[in-house]
Design an enzyme around this catalytic site. Structure first.
Site, PDB file in Angstrom:
ATOM      1  N   GLY A   1      19.499  -1.023  48.470  1.00  0.00           N
ATOM      2  CA  GLY A   1      20.143  -0.901  47.116  1.00  0.00           C
ATOM      3  C   GLY A   1      19.019  -0.943  46.074  1.00  0.00           C
ATOM      4  N   CYS A   2      19.299  -0.366  44.897  1.00  0.00           N
ATOM      5  CA  CYS A   2      18.469  -0.177  43.933  1.00  0.00           C
ATOM      6  C   CYS A   2      17.621  -1.160  43.520  1.00  0.00           C
ATOM      7  CB  CYS A   2      18.845   0.687  42.725  1.00  0.00           C
ATOM      8  SG  CYS A   2      20.498  -0.023  42.149  1.00  0.00           S
ATOM      9  N   TYR A   3      18.541  -2.593  43.092  1.00  0.00           N
ATOM     10  CA  TYR A   3      17.924  -3.672  42.546  1.00  0.00           C
ATOM     11  C   TYR A   3      16.848  -4.164  43.762  1.00  0.00           C
ATOM     12  CZ  TYR A   3      20.685  -3.952  38.438  1.00  0.00           C
ATOM     13  OH  TYR A   3      21.359  -3.769  36.836  1.00  0.00           O
TER      14      TYR A   3
ATOM     15  N   CYS B   1      13.775  -2.611  43.757  1.00  0.00           N
ATOM     16  CA  CYS B   1      12.823  -2.870  42.580  1.00  0.00           C
ATOM     17  C   CYS B   1      12.328  -4.153  42.580  1.00  0.00           C
ATOM     18  CB  CYS B   1      13.642  -2.572  41.449  1.00  0.00           C
ATOM     19  SG  CYS B   1      12.833  -2.537  39.869  1.00  0.00           S
TER      20      CYS B   1
END
Length: 347
Positions: free
Chosen positions: A151-153, A156
């Protein structure tokens, strides 16, 4: 390569789908052979996405008509719950799969079912999936038949933590806090009130404070690298009034007096998409817009034993489609940067 990789995209009408189309159009060793959408079957890709006029002559097809089994690799850019039903058949036919949804990310099935509110359709395949955080699992990704794109979170937040966790540099029993902000495209392309300009523009808010689906995914990565840390992890996402971009501010405690910037630089020395900035720098989301990059800085908070890590990515590129293409490159023995050399857009 003498023969191009034949790629298919399932669910190509969303933001991650069109981002895959954009990136793969510039890849010298890939031919996009099939794009699917049940709702837009028969519509030309170039008509649906005017930005791709003159680039693709394909039309959307239903998954049953698209001949996905003839592809070398298929990307699932679908809502949660689709890939777990459709990917097993393709894998049995020798097709390699990269799933950009959450269907295969979490190894503990009851945990996944709790957070995603459905019964998993392919629990036996979850243990075979490789978690596709490229800079963490390169060797496993290279051999994988099925890659669970992060996922993106989680991307990051995890990228700045991985080098420190692998060396057990975080202090057990202390809070590890991730304060994160995402652009509105992270909510997807389907219409909802919260994504309207009048709601998201000129506004800033936290959401998922009672628990976000990416929490167990990040905790899984942490727990797999260092004991005694995941239990203290706290994650709060926020919606920022921008289209693309993701920013994570992570507060952590180190177990010794080592220089964390050196640890990150050493670990990512050969990682072309990782940029460790000089101490005191503040990475900006606009510095990665449209590119498969993660920029990180770290420094100690004033008069404190807390360290502050800043991490930025484009949620649609390094946080989704770009990392998927990076994983595809690894799977097929190509240079990771192949087709991903785009420079960030500014302004």
């Amino acid at each position: 390569m003498s023969k191009k990789i034949k790629a298919g995209i399932v669910g190509a009408t969303g933001y991650t789908g069109v981002e895959l189309l954009r990136l793969l159009a510039a890849h010298p060793d890939v031919e996009v052979a099939a794009v699917t959408s049940r709702s837009e079957a028969g519509t030309a890709v170039a008509d649906y996405f005017p930005s791709l006029r003159g680039v693709y002559g394909l039309a959307f097809q239903t998954p049953d008509e698209a001949g996905l089994e003839q592809c070398d690799i298929v990307f699932f850019a679908t809502p949660n719950g689709i890939a777990m039903k459709d990917a097993p058949r393709l894998i049995e036919q020798g097709v390699r799969v990269i799933d950009l949804s959450a269907d295969f990310r979490i190894r503990d099935i009851p945990t996944w079912e709790h957070w995603y509110g459905m019964t998993h359709a392919a629990p036996g395949l979850v243990s075979q999936a490789v978690y596709g955080l490229s800079e963490l699992n390169r060797e496993a990704v290279a051999q994988a038949r099925l890659v669970a794109n992060p996922g993106c979170y989680p991307t990051c937040v995890s990228l700045p933590l991985v080098p420190l966790l692998r060396q057990c540099r975080l202090k057990p029993g202390m809070p590890l806090i991730a304060d994160c902000k995402s652009g509105v495209s992270g909510a997807g392309r389907k219409g909802n009130v919260g994504s309207l300009l009048c709601e998201a523009g000129d506004n800033f808010k936290a959401y998922g404070t009672a628990g976000h689906r990416h929490l167990p995914e990040i905790r899984q990565t942490i727990a797999g690298l260092q004991d005694g840390i995941a239990e203290g992890f706290v994650f709060t996402p926020h919606l920022a009034p921008m289209i693309r971009g993701m920013h994570a501010t992570v507060y952590l405690h180190l177990s010794d007096g080592s220089d964390p910037e050196t640890v990150l630089r050493d670990y990512y020395r050969d990682s072309p998409f990782m940029d460790i900035l000089p101490a005191g720098s503040t990475p900006e989301t606009r510095s990665v817009r449209g590119a498969n990059l993660c920029r990180i800085s770290i420094r100690q908070a004033a008069q404190s034993d807390v360290w502050v890590v800043l991490s930025v990515i484009d949620n649609l590129v390094k946080g989704a489609a770009g990392q998927a293409v990076q994983n595809m490159n690894i799977m097929f023995g190509l240079e990771e940067t192949h087709g991903l050399g785009g420079i960030p857009l500014l302004p």
